[in-house]
Write a protein that holds these residues in place. Structure first.
Motif, PDB file in Angstrom:
ATOM      1  N   ILE A 150       0.866  -1.184   0.000  1.00  0.00           N
ATOM      2  CA  ILE A 150       0.000   0.000   0.000  1.00  0.00           C
ATOM      3  C   ILE A 150       0.901   1.232   0.000  1.00  0.00           C
ATOM      4  O   ILE A 150       1.892   1.287   0.729  1.00  0.00           O
ATOM      5  CB  ILE A 150      -0.929   0.025   1.230  1.00  0.00           C
ATOM      6  N   GLN A 151       0.554   2.238  -0.821  1.00  0.00           N
ATOM      7  CA  GLN A 151       1.400   3.422  -0.948  1.00  0.00           C
ATOM      8  C   GLN A 151       1.654   4.052   0.418  1.00  0.00           C
ATOM      9  O   GLN A 151       0.758   4.142   1.255  1.00  0.00           O
ATOM     10  CB  GLN A 151       0.751   4.455  -1.884  1.00  0.00           C
ATOM     11  N   LYS A 152       2.882   4.524   0.603  1.00  0.00           N
ATOM     12  CA  LYS A 152       3.304   5.068   1.889  1.00  0.00           C
ATOM     13  C   LYS A 152       2.447   6.245   2.330  1.00  0.00           C
ATOM     14  O   LYS A 152       2.128   6.387   3.512  1.00  0.00           O
ATOM     15  CB  LYS A 152       4.776   5.495   1.809  1.00  0.00           C
ATOM     16  N   TYR A 153       2.033   7.107   1.386  1.00  0.00           N
ATOM     17  CA  TYR A 153       1.257   8.289   1.764  1.00  0.00           C
ATOM     18  C   TYR A 153      -0.134   7.911   2.265  1.00  0.00           C
ATOM     19  O   TYR A 153      -0.769   8.670   3.001  1.00  0.00           O
ATOM     20  CB  TYR A 153       1.148   9.277   0.586  1.00  0.00           C
ATOM     21  N   LEU A 154      -0.623   6.718   1.902  1.00  0.00           N
ATOM     22  CA  LEU A 154      -1.906   6.244   2.405  1.00  0.00           C
ATOM     23  C   LEU A 154      -1.755   5.601   3.778  1.00  0.00           C
ATOM     24  O   LEU A 154      -2.491   5.930   4.710  1.00  0.00           O
ATOM     25  CB  LEU A 154      -2.519   5.242   1.425  1.00  0.00           C
ATOM     26  N   ARG A 155      -0.786   4.694   3.902  1.00  0.00           N
ATOM     27  CA  ARG A 155      -0.645   3.991   5.175  1.00  0.00           C
ATOM     28  C   ARG A 155      -0.045   4.838   6.283  1.00  0.00           C
ATOM     29  O   ARG A 155      -0.017   4.434   7.445  1.00  0.00           O
ATOM     30  CB  ARG A 155       0.150   2.703   4.997  1.00  0.00           C
ATOM     31  N   ALA A 156       0.399   6.046   5.944  1.00  0.00           N
ATOM     32  CA  ALA A 156       0.940   6.956   6.963  1.00  0.00           C
ATOM     33  C   ALA A 156      -0.087   7.244   8.049  1.00  0.00           C
ATOM     34  O   ALA A 156       0.272   7.548   9.194  1.00  0.00           O
ATOM     35  CB  ALA A 156       1.391   8.268   6.310  1.00  0.00           C
ATOM     36  N   ASN A 157      -1.376   7.122   7.712  1.00  0.00           N
ATOM     37  CA  ASN A 157      -2.432   7.411   8.687  1.00  0.00           C
ATOM     38  C   ASN A 157      -3.171   6.159   9.158  1.00  0.00           C
ATOM     39  O   ASN A 157      -4.298   6.247   9.652  1.00  0.00           O
ATOM     40  CB  ASN A 157      -3.425   8.419   8.094  1.00  0.00           C
ATOM     41  N   PHE A 158      -2.524   5.019   9.037  1.00  0.00           N
ATOM     42  CA  PHE A 158      -3.120   3.772   9.532  1.00  0.00           C
ATOM     43  C   PHE A 158      -2.709   3.547  10.991  1.00  0.00           C
ATOM     44  O   PHE A 158      -2.250   2.463  11.372  1.00  0.00           O
ATOM     45  CB  PHE A 158      -2.673   2.579   8.675  1.00  0.00           C
ATOM     46  N   ASN A 159      -2.853   4.576  11.798  1.00  0.00           N
ATOM     47  CA  ASN A 159      -2.433   4.538  13.200  1.00  0.00           C
ATOM     48  C   ASN A 159      -3.609   4.801  14.122  1.00  0.00           C
ATOM     49  O   ASN A 159      -4.620   5.392  13.723  1.00  0.00           O
ATOM     50  CB  ASN A 159      -1.350   5.600  13.451  1.00  0.00           C
ATOM     51  N   TYR A 178      -1.375  15.099   8.416  1.00  0.00           N
ATOM     52  CA  TYR A 178      -0.024  15.471   7.999  1.00  0.00           C
ATOM     53  C   TYR A 178       0.960  15.140   9.111  1.00  0.00           C
ATOM     54  O   TYR A 178       0.585  15.013  10.282  1.00  0.00           O
ATOM     55  CB  TYR A 178       0.068  16.992   7.757  1.00  0.00           C
ATOM     56  N   THR A 179       2.226  15.053   8.757  1.00  0.00           N
ATOM     57  CA  THR A 179       3.259  15.093   9.779  1.00  0.00           C
ATOM     58  C   THR A 179       3.405  16.546  10.208  1.00  0.00           C
ATOM     59  O   THR A 179       2.950  17.457   9.503  1.00  0.00           O
ATOM     60  CB  THR A 179       4.610  14.592   9.237  1.00  0.00           C
ATOM     61  N   GLN A 180       4.045  16.786  11.335  1.00  0.00           N
ATOM     62  CA  GLN A 180       4.244  18.175  11.766  1.00  0.00           C
ATOM     63  C   GLN A 180       5.100  18.929  10.757  1.00  0.00           C
ATOM     64  O   GLN A 180       4.869  20.122  10.504  1.00  0.00           O
ATOM     65  CB  GLN A 180       4.914  18.214  13.149  1.00  0.00           C
ATOM     66  N   GLN A 181       6.050  18.231  10.144  1.00  0.00           N
ATOM     67  CA  GLN A 181       6.900  18.861   9.133  1.00  0.00           C
ATOM     68  C   GLN A 181       6.067  19.303   7.928  1.00  0.00           C
ATOM     69  O   GLN A 181       6.279  20.398   7.377  1.00  0.00           O
ATOM     70  CB  GLN A 181       8.001  17.890   8.689  1.00  0.00           C
ATOM     71  N   PHE A 237       2.322  14.076  -2.943  1.00  0.00           N
ATOM     72  CA  PHE A 237       2.637  15.505  -2.947  1.00  0.00           C
ATOM     73  C   PHE A 237       1.607  16.223  -3.814  1.00  0.00           C
ATOM     74  O   PHE A 237       0.897  15.599  -4.605  1.00  0.00           O
ATOM     75  CB  PHE A 237       4.057  15.769  -3.467  1.00  0.00           C
ATOM     76  N   SER A 238       1.510  17.545  -3.658  1.00  0.00           N
ATOM     77  CA  SER A 238       0.616  18.339  -4.511  1.00  0.00           C
ATOM     78  C   SER A 238       1.340  18.690  -5.799  1.00  0.00           C
ATOM     79  O   SER A 238       2.561  18.818  -5.812  1.00  0.00           O
ATOM     80  CB  SER A 238       0.171  19.610  -3.778  1.00  0.00           C
ATOM     81  N   LYS A 239       0.576  18.840  -6.866  1.00  0.00           N
ATOM     82  CA  LYS A 239       1.196  18.954  -8.198  1.00  0.00           C
ATOM     83  C   LYS A 239       1.037  20.375  -8.747  1.00  0.00           C
ATOM     84  O   LYS A 239       0.122  20.666  -9.505  1.00  0.00           O
ATOM     85  CB  LYS A 239       0.573  17.917  -9.132  1.00  0.00           C
ATOM     86  N   GLU A 293       8.658  19.205  -2.281  1.00  0.00           N
ATOM     87  CA  GLU A 293       8.593  19.577  -0.871  1.00  0.00           C
ATOM     88  C   GLU A 293       7.173  19.524  -0.311  1.00  0.00           C
ATOM     89  O   GLU A 293       6.980  19.329   0.888  1.00  0.00           O
ATOM     90  CB  GLU A 293       9.138  21.006  -0.681  1.00  0.00           C
ATOM     91  N   SER A 294       6.183  19.694  -1.162  1.00  0.00           N
ATOM     92  CA  SER A 294       4.809  19.865  -0.688  1.00  0.00           C
ATOM     93  C   SER A 294       4.159  18.558  -0.258  1.00  0.00           C
ATOM     94  O   SER A 294       4.451  17.497  -0.799  1.00  0.00           O
ATOM     95  CB  SER A 294       3.965  20.494  -1.802  1.00  0.00           C
ATOM     96  N   PRO A 295       3.234  18.636   0.710  1.00  0.00           N
ATOM     97  CA  PRO A 295       2.419  17.456   1.030  1.00  0.00           C
ATOM     98  C   PRO A 295       1.246  17.374   0.057  1.00  0.00           C
ATOM     99  O   PRO A 295       0.920  18.358  -0.620  1.00  0.00           O
ATOM    100  CB  PRO A 295       1.928  17.770   2.448  1.00  0.00           C
ATOM    101  N   GLY A 296       0.602  16.223  -0.029  1.00  0.00           N
ATOM    102  CA  GLY A 296      -0.600  16.105  -0.845  1.00  0.00           C
ATOM    103  C   GLY A 296      -1.754  16.861  -0.206  1.00  0.00           C
ATOM    104  O   GLY A 296      -1.663  17.325   0.926  1.00  0.00           O
TER     105      GLY A 296
END
Length: 320
Positions: free
Chosen positions: A158-167, A221-224, A263-265, A274-277
């Protein structure tokens, strides 16, 4: 003169914080007790001869189009057994999650007195991450196997940007998002601005319903990533305005700025990397915040106002 202004600002902040504390204290006194019903554990530990009791306790979990033999086979399915073990290992209890959901429901009851507490049930879903939580008038269903931690081996592929919030910290956030959908009108989004404001409403709804969560957690998002978004608000806004994207109906803009993505396009290499989605959601959030700060309107009124009205009356302008 500067010292007088500084003292005045400190005084205003102090009074505001004191009022907010009293406000939250009032909400915390609303009678609300939450116990998550562990269908996941009940099913994991049930024997075939106990299936009828399980169906009686959780009838909504058993589709009538399947015979008992289907459920008995599922009880012994290798993948299901592994899911059961991993879920119980990560979540032997759900005390913290129950506390978060209780607070969410207290806030919902305060802002929407007609709100009625539903049954809250946890279950496994073979990692159906597109339906992590389901909300109805009487039942809330949490797919607990979609919150085992972003690095869990179940999520390989599963793409990392999706599973980042599987917490676990996202359970109540996702639940608040689902509740927000039921209160937001109108829902016929046509332009990029419509989409931005729609998600801005969702995020502002979370500001009020789950104030115990950080802004980063509310948007996933992450804090960063959140810090980057704040630091680049002016650039982002200038880009959207100068490219005349706000009132565009180009459906491709959704994948560029609204939908989940790594990321945003902007199609500018130095910014994209650098941008988040979902940066459009973030900007919509800021517009809605500005609208609420600059207008004396209720939450319900804001949630039913159209995007153009909110935008025009927000007087939104990122700080330089």
């Amino acid at each position: 003169m500067k010292n007088v202004f500084l003292v005045l600002c400190i005084f205003v902040i102090f009074i505001s914080c004191k009022q907010e504390h009293q406000f939250e204290e009032e909400i915390s006194k609303i009678e609300m007790t939450i116990a998550i019903e562990r269908f996941d554990l009940a099913f994991a530990h049930a024997r075939p001869n106990e299936l009828s009791k399980l169906k009686e306790a959780f009838p909504f979990m058993f589709s009538k189009k399947y015979a008992d033999s289907f459920w008995i086979k599922k009880m012994n399915d290798t993948l299901q057994l592994e899911l059961n073990r991993e879920v119980e290992k990560v979540y032997p209890k759900l005390n913290n999650e129950e506390g978060d959901i209780q607070s969410l429901f207290q806030h919902l009851k305060y802002y929407f007195p007609e709100f009625k507490k539903p049954r809250v049930v946890s279950a496994t879903s073979f990692v159906d991450y597109r339906n992590k939580v389901i909300v109805t008038d009487s039942i809330v269903l949490i797919a607990i196997d979609t919150y085992l931690g972003s690095e869990h081996h179940f999520y390989n592929g599963i793409q990392k940007y999706l599973r980042a919030n599987f917490n676990s910290d996202q359970i109540v956030v996702d639940l608040a998002s689902e509740y927000a959908k039921g209160y937001i009108f109108p829902k016929q989004n046509k332009t990029l601005l419509d989409e931005m404001i729609y998600f801005g409403k969702q995020l502002y709804f979370k500001d009020l319903m789950i104030p115990f969560k950080t802004d980063a957690e509310k948007i996933g998002y992450t804090q960063q990533q959140l810090d980057w978004s704040k630091a680049n608000e002016t650039q982002i806004w200038s880009f959207l305005v100068e490219k005349e994207l706000l009132f565009s109906t180009d459906s491709k803009l959704l994948n560029r700025f609204i939908n989940p993505a790594p990321f945003s396009k902007f199609q500018l290499e130095e910014i994209d990397k650098e941008s988040p989605g979902r940066i459009g959601q973030y900007m919509g959030w800021q517009i809605v915040k500005a609208f609420m700060q600059n207008n004396d309107v209720s939450l319900k009124k804001m949630l039913s106002s159209n995007a153009e009205e909110i935008f025009n009356e927000s007087k939104f302008k990122p700080e330089l």
